[in-house]
Design a protein around this motif. Structure first.
Motif, PDB file in Angstrom:
ATOM      1  N   ARG A  68       0.880  -1.187   0.020  1.00  0.00           N
ATOM      2  CA  ARG A  68      -0.116  -0.016  -0.042  1.00  0.00           C
ATOM      3  C   ARG A  68       0.883   1.146  -0.225  1.00  0.00           C
ATOM      4  N   ASP A  69       2.017   1.358   0.923  1.00  0.00           N
ATOM      5  CA  ASP A  69       2.624   2.466   0.812  1.00  0.00           C
ATOM      6  C   ASP A  69       3.527   2.875  -0.301  1.00  0.00           C
TER       7      ASP A  69
ATOM      8  N   VAL B 150      -0.106   2.920  -3.572  1.00  0.00           N
ATOM      9  CA  VAL B 150      -0.960   4.033  -3.801  1.00  0.00           C
ATOM     10  C   VAL B 150      -0.421   5.316  -4.213  1.00  0.00           C
TER      11      VAL B 150
ATOM     12  N   ARG C 236      -1.734   7.188  -7.602  1.00  0.00           N
ATOM     13  CA  ARG C 236      -2.594   8.563  -7.429  1.00  0.00           C
ATOM     14  C   ARG C 236      -1.919   9.489  -8.149  1.00  0.00           C
TER      15      ARG C 236
ATOM     16  N   SER D  83      -9.314  -4.175  -5.185  1.00  0.00           N
ATOM     17  CA  SER D  83     -10.384  -3.365  -4.485  1.00  0.00           C
ATOM     18  C   SER D  83     -11.466  -4.023  -3.844  1.00  0.00           C
TER      19      SER D  83
ATOM     20  N   VAL E 299      -8.723   3.825  -6.125  1.00  0.00           N
ATOM     21  CA  VAL E 299      -7.694   3.698  -5.279  1.00  0.00           C
ATOM     22  C   VAL E 299      -7.972   4.204  -3.755  1.00  0.00           C
ATOM     23  N   ASP E 300      -9.060   4.759  -3.383  1.00  0.00           N
ATOM     24  CA  ASP E 300      -9.590   4.842  -2.104  1.00  0.00           C
ATOM     25  C   ASP E 300      -9.736   3.719  -1.640  1.00  0.00           C
TER      26      ASP E 300
ATOM     27  N   LEU F  20      -9.201   0.743  -2.629  1.00  0.00           N
ATOM     28  CA  LEU F  20      -7.844  -0.259  -2.478  1.00  0.00           C
ATOM     29  C   LEU F  20      -7.027   0.323  -1.237  1.00  0.00           C
ATOM     30  N   GLU F  21      -6.584   1.489  -1.044  1.00  0.00           N
ATOM     31  CA  GLU F  21      -6.127   1.789   0.175  1.00  0.00           C
ATOM     32  C   GLU F  21      -6.744   1.306   1.522  1.00  0.00           C
ATOM     33  N   ARG F  22      -8.116   1.646   1.655  1.00  0.00           N
ATOM     34  CA  ARG F  22      -8.988   1.273   2.511  1.00  0.00           C
ATOM     35  C   ARG F  22      -8.667  -0.279   3.026  1.00  0.00           C
TER      36      ARG F  22
ATOM     37  N   MET G 203      -6.454  -2.344   1.647  1.00  0.00           N
ATOM     38  CA  MET G 203      -5.009  -2.781   2.151  1.00  0.00           C
ATOM     39  C   MET G 203      -4.690  -2.256   3.758  1.00  0.00           C
ATOM     40  N   THR G 204      -5.299  -1.390   4.117  1.00  0.00           N
ATOM     41  CA  THR G 204      -5.329  -0.961   5.441  1.00  0.00           C
ATOM     42  C   THR G 204      -6.134  -1.842   6.415  1.00  0.00           C
TER      43      THR G 204
END
Length: 130
Positions: free
Chosen positions: A24-25, A28, A32, A59, A96-97, A99-101, A103-104
């Protein structure tokens, strides 16, 4: 001396979450920063799928894990296609939002699943080339 036969296969329940966080780090911010036209590029590892399709699939898969939505046929080719179609009109930032959520938030869920969901983290861990 320790040999492979002496080493037990010990599952680290936190490893999938750590892998997702590292990915993720790295991924993402890259996503973006990409132009919208990059989202339409084909992905050689997934014939017929674009970068957008792969990311929508990833995602959606992580959202299912986080939300504990494992209906019959989940992760089948038909289910994957439905997930992609549902996100077809989403702006790339929304994918992407999500996916980020995922992955977190998926790491703790995967850790509690006792190994049953470990492959989700590894499956998502194959990013498309941009």
């Amino acid at each position: 001396m320790t040999t492979p036969a002496d080493v037990q296969d010990v599952r680290d329940p936190e490893l999938p979450g750590r892998l997702l966080a590292v990915e993720r780090d790295a991924l993402v911010p890259l996503l973006r920063s990409r132009a919208d036209e990059d989202w339409g590029l084909p992905v050689a590892a997934c014939p017929g799928w674009s970068v957008r399709d792969v990311l929508a699939h990833c995602s959606a898969a992580l959202a299912r894990v986080v939300e504990n939505r494992f209906e019959k046929g989940v992760f089948s080719p038909e289910s994957n296609e439905r997930d992609i179609a549902e996100r077809a009109e989403w702006p790339s930032v929304r994918i992407v939002d999500e996916l980020e959520r995922g992955m977190t938030d998926a790491g703790p869920v995967i850790a509690r699943a006792g190994g049953a969901l470990d492959k989700i983290a590894l499956g998502v861990g194959v990013p498309p080339r941009l």
